[in-house]
Scaffold this motif. Sequence first.
Motif, PDB file in Angstrom:
ATOM      1  N   ASN A  19       0.445  -1.019   0.158  1.00 14.91           N
ATOM      2  CA  ASN A  19      -0.082  -0.190   0.688  1.00 14.91           C
ATOM      3  C   ASN A  19       0.686   0.927  -0.763  1.00 14.91           C
ATOM      4  N   PRO A  20       0.850   2.243  -1.157  1.00 18.85           N
ATOM      5  CA  PRO A  20       1.579   2.568  -1.489  1.00 18.85           C
ATOM      6  C   PRO A  20       1.439   4.083  -0.057  1.00 18.85           C
ATOM      7  N   LEU A  21      -0.031   4.443   0.513  1.00 18.55           N
ATOM      8  CA  LEU A  21      -1.118   5.063   1.172  1.00 18.55           C
ATOM      9  C   LEU A  21       0.195   5.545   2.892  1.00 18.55           C
ATOM     10  N   SER A  22       0.563   3.782   2.919  1.00 21.58           N
ATOM     11  CA  SER A  22       1.722   3.605   3.863  1.00 21.58           C
ATOM     12  C   SER A  22       2.966   3.956   4.277  1.00 21.58           C
ATOM     13  N   LEU A  23       3.108   4.645   2.750  1.00 21.84           N
ATOM     14  CA  LEU A  23       4.919   5.343   2.600  1.00 21.84           C
ATOM     15  C   LEU A  23       4.807   7.445   2.256  1.00 21.84           C
ATOM     16  N   THR A  24       3.103   7.248   2.739  1.00 16.80           N
ATOM     17  CA  THR A  24       3.548   9.029   2.372  1.00 16.80           C
ATOM     18  C   THR A  24       3.623   9.653   3.176  1.00 16.80           C
ATOM     19  N   GLY A  25       4.428   8.751   4.600  1.00 17.66           N
ATOM     20  CA  GLY A  25       5.188  10.250   5.937  1.00 17.66           C
ATOM     21  C   GLY A  25       6.760   9.915   4.792  1.00 17.66           C
ATOM     22  N   ILE A  26       7.188   9.260   3.974  1.00 17.62           N
ATOM     23  CA  ILE A  26       8.226   8.945   3.901  1.00 17.62           C
ATOM     24  C   ILE A  26       8.878   9.398   2.296  1.00 17.62           C
ATOM     25  N   ASP A  27       7.484   9.460   1.275  1.00 18.64           N
ATOM     26  CA  ASP A  27       7.636   9.267   0.710  1.00 18.64           C
ATOM     27  C   ASP A  27       8.506  10.368  -0.601  1.00 18.64           C
ATOM     28  N   SER A  28       8.430  11.383  -0.095  1.00 25.21           N
ATOM     29  CA  SER A  28       9.419  12.665  -0.863  1.00 25.21           C
ATOM     30  C   SER A  28      11.181  13.011  -0.302  1.00 25.21           C
ATOM     31  N   ALA A  29      10.890  11.693   0.922  1.00 28.09           N
ATOM     32  CA  ALA A  29      12.288  12.432   1.082  1.00 28.09           C
ATOM     33  C   ALA A  29      13.296  11.868   0.639  1.00 28.09           C
ATOM     34  N   LYS A  30      15.033  12.845   1.184  1.00 28.78           N
ATOM     35  CA  LYS A  30      15.606  12.585  -0.200  1.00 28.78           C
ATOM     36  C   LYS A  30      16.667  11.106  -0.249  1.00 28.78           C
ATOM     37  N   ASN A  31      15.710  10.514   0.372  1.00 22.17           N
ATOM     38  CA  ASN A  31      17.093   9.138   0.408  1.00 22.17           C
ATOM     39  C   ASN A  31      15.630   8.021   0.821  1.00 22.17           C
ATOM     40  N   PHE A  32      15.033   8.288  -0.410  1.00 18.73           N
ATOM     41  CA  PHE A  32      14.017   7.353  -0.826  1.00 18.73           C
ATOM     42  C   PHE A  32      13.286   7.039  -1.744  1.00 18.73           C
ATOM     43  N   SER A  33      13.166   6.455  -2.532  1.00 16.14           N
ATOM     44  CA  SER A  33      12.753   5.828  -3.826  1.00 16.14           C
ATOM     45  C   SER A  33      11.934   4.850  -3.645  1.00 16.14           C
ATOM     46  N   LEU A  34      10.962   4.299  -4.895  1.00 12.10           N
ATOM     47  CA  LEU A  34      10.049   2.896  -4.509  1.00 12.10           C
ATOM     48  C   LEU A  34      10.403   2.752  -5.914  1.00 12.10           C
ATOM     49  N   GLU A  35      10.451   1.377  -6.733  1.00  8.37           N
ATOM     50  CA  GLU A  35      10.633   0.855  -7.756  1.00  8.37           C
ATOM     51  C   GLU A  35       9.590  -0.796  -7.636  1.00  8.37           C
ATOM     52  N   VAL A  36       8.416   0.052  -7.934  1.00  7.61           N
ATOM     53  CA  VAL A  36       6.935  -1.064  -8.476  1.00  7.61           C
ATOM     54  C   VAL A  36       7.930  -2.596  -9.363  1.00  7.61           C
ATOM     55  N   ALA A  37       7.853  -3.101  -8.602  1.00  5.69           N
ATOM     56  CA  ALA A  37       8.564  -4.683  -9.685  1.00  5.69           C
ATOM     57  C   ALA A  37       8.010  -5.774  -8.732  1.00  5.69           C
ATOM     58  N   ASP A  38       8.418  -6.562  -9.544  1.00 10.90           N
ATOM     59  CA  ASP A  38       8.110  -8.751  -9.365  1.00 10.90           C
ATOM     60  C   ASP A  38      10.113  -9.039  -8.512  1.00 10.90           C
ATOM     61  N   ILE A  39       9.326 -10.256  -7.575  1.00  9.96           N
ATOM     62  CA  ILE A  39      10.892 -10.074  -7.017  1.00  9.96           C
ATOM     63  C   ILE A  39      10.953 -11.120  -7.673  1.00  9.96           C
ATOM     64  N   ALA A  40      10.149 -12.024  -8.213  1.00 15.45           N
ATOM     65  CA  ALA A  40      10.168 -12.907  -9.108  1.00 15.45           C
ATOM     66  C   ALA A  40      10.589 -12.931 -10.488  1.00 15.45           C
ATOM     67  N   ASP A  41      10.713 -12.028 -11.633  1.00 15.21           N
ATOM     68  CA  ASP A  41      11.027 -11.701 -12.345  1.00 15.21           C
ATOM     69  C   ASP A  41      12.658 -11.293 -12.403  1.00 15.21           C
ATOM     70  N   GLY A  42      13.215 -12.739 -12.847  1.00 16.25           N
ATOM     71  CA  GLY A  42      14.398 -12.817 -12.963  1.00 16.25           C
ATOM     72  C   GLY A  42      15.754 -10.939 -13.937  1.00 16.25           C
ATOM     73  N   ASP A  43      14.844 -10.653 -14.723  1.00 19.03           N
ATOM     74  CA  ASP A  43      15.477  -9.934 -15.558  1.00 19.03           C
ATOM     75  C   ASP A  43      15.101  -8.248 -14.942  1.00 19.03           C
ATOM     76  N   VAL A  44      13.821  -7.539 -13.951  1.00 15.93           N
ATOM     77  CA  VAL A  44      13.749  -6.602 -13.266  1.00 15.93           C
ATOM     78  C   VAL A  44      14.649  -6.778 -11.958  1.00 15.93           C
ATOM     79  N   VAL A  45      14.592  -7.590 -11.479  1.00 18.93           N
ATOM     80  CA  VAL A  45      15.815  -8.137 -10.006  1.00 18.93           C
ATOM     81  C   VAL A  45      17.165  -7.311 -10.337  1.00 18.93           C
ATOM     82  N   ASN A  46      17.484  -8.397 -10.954  1.00 19.29           N
ATOM     83  CA  ASN A  46      19.109  -7.844 -11.919  1.00 19.29           C
ATOM     84  C   ASN A  46      18.954  -5.939 -12.335  1.00 19.29           C
ATOM     85  N   ARG A  47      18.484  -5.762 -13.291  1.00 19.94           N
ATOM     86  CA  ARG A  47      18.377  -4.599 -13.744  1.00 19.94           C
ATOM     87  C   ARG A  47      18.274  -3.629 -12.555  1.00 19.94           C
ATOM     88  N   ILE A  48      17.379  -3.968 -11.764  1.00 19.76           N
ATOM     89  CA  ILE A  48      17.115  -2.682 -10.041  1.00 19.76           C
ATOM     90  C   ILE A  48      18.055  -3.242  -9.521  1.00 19.76           C
TER      91      ILE A  48
END
Length: 361
Positions: A40-69
């Motif tokens: 739930n991205p609403l659970s991150l609203t307190g920190i989502d604009s922090a300079k030391n935070f970012s969000l990657e929406v992706a699937d851990i079961a997808d090996g290509d995406v995992v390698n890219r991240i």
Amino acid sequence: MRILVTGGAGFIGSNFLNMFVPRYPEHSFVCFDKLTYAGNPLSLTGIDSAKNFSLEVADIADGDVVNRIFGDFRPDLVVHFAAESHVDRSIHDPGAFVRTNVVGTMQLLNAARALWKDPSSSTARFHHVSTDEVYGSLREEGAFTEDSRYDPSSPYAASKASSDHLVRAFHRTYGLPITITNCSNNYGPRQAPEKLIPLTILNALEGRELPVYGSGGNCRDWLYVDDHCEAIWKVIECGQVGQTYNVGGNEERTNIDVVRALCELVAQQTGRSAADVLGLIRFVEDRPGHDWRYAVDSSKLKRELGWEPTLRFAEGLARTLAWYIANPAWVKAVQAGEHQKWLEKNYDRRLRTANDGRTNS
Ligand SMILES: NC(=O)c1ccc[n+]([C@@H]2O[C@H](COP(=O)([O-])OP(=O)(O)OC[C@H]3O[C@@H](n4cnc5c(N)ncnc54)[C@H](O)[C@@H]3O)[C@@H](O)[C@H]2O)c1
């Protein structure tokens, strides 16, 4: 440190990020989350604009995406929360649990191994967040230690057990620097309302029936989520590579006792009679393979690293109820599936920003 937090939009992961992103501005945190119904991205609203935070929406079961991240962010530390986590769902669809909890964990381990080519010379760490459910069920006596035999009952527990084995195998076979924590039942803010405590709170507040499996005698050891997050941080900082640490709250309660305690609290908070709220309890057919009792011996964590739970159960429950009462927008959005609409609206834009034009599957 560059810290990759998988499943950081879920219950425990979001509490972890809300605690440590502001506490450690010198570290950068990436939340790697597929945003399933439980993320739930609403659970991150307190920190989502922090300079030391970012969000990657992706699937851990997808090996290509995992390698890219892993290639883009080059984490020094992976804190692996992402999982399908609801036992009832695992009974209906075990395959989804194997895909995320087993295959997803393996993809992360492979990527960590490829990135940290010479683990002995690095300060890298893969911390795996697991559950006491891997040990199966206890009768009236005893508690799980780190040496207890694995004996999972549900497809969820079996998939987590499998992921624990993989994490340990990557340490023994390839020298990957890992630690594991196996924790008892958590409760606190930002937990999806399908789980016992938020379900009971929200139904009681709204005057709906309060389902309790079987006789309600099944017993769990409860730990407030902030205490769990502190335990994980302690293990990351001071734990010995290759080791497993059990984490528990020393607060064993039967399910019916938890539900009754919540009814009393809701009655106090809302001015309704306790008898009325208690009258909403309904015993329903038991869950198949329902483990009878879990209890966790966390003396290793106390002895070796000095960690202990700080919040007693009664106080933690009151705090949790107060959070759900104070955050109706979060509750309403989750109940209406608003966070999924957020995903539809923001997914492409977020990914375009994060991936510089590449798409994510
Ligand atoms: N909740 C507990 O009481 C408890 C106790 C001990 C251990 N654990 C473990 O802690 C971890 C977190 O539990 P939780 O209660 O916060 O779970 P949760 O269900 O609230 O959150 C899981 C998160 O993982 C994400 N996710 C699911 N599949 C994914 C995928 N394929 N790729 C990327 N992200 C994905 C979801 O979107 C969600 O944000 C789990 O590994 C669980 O086994 C939980």
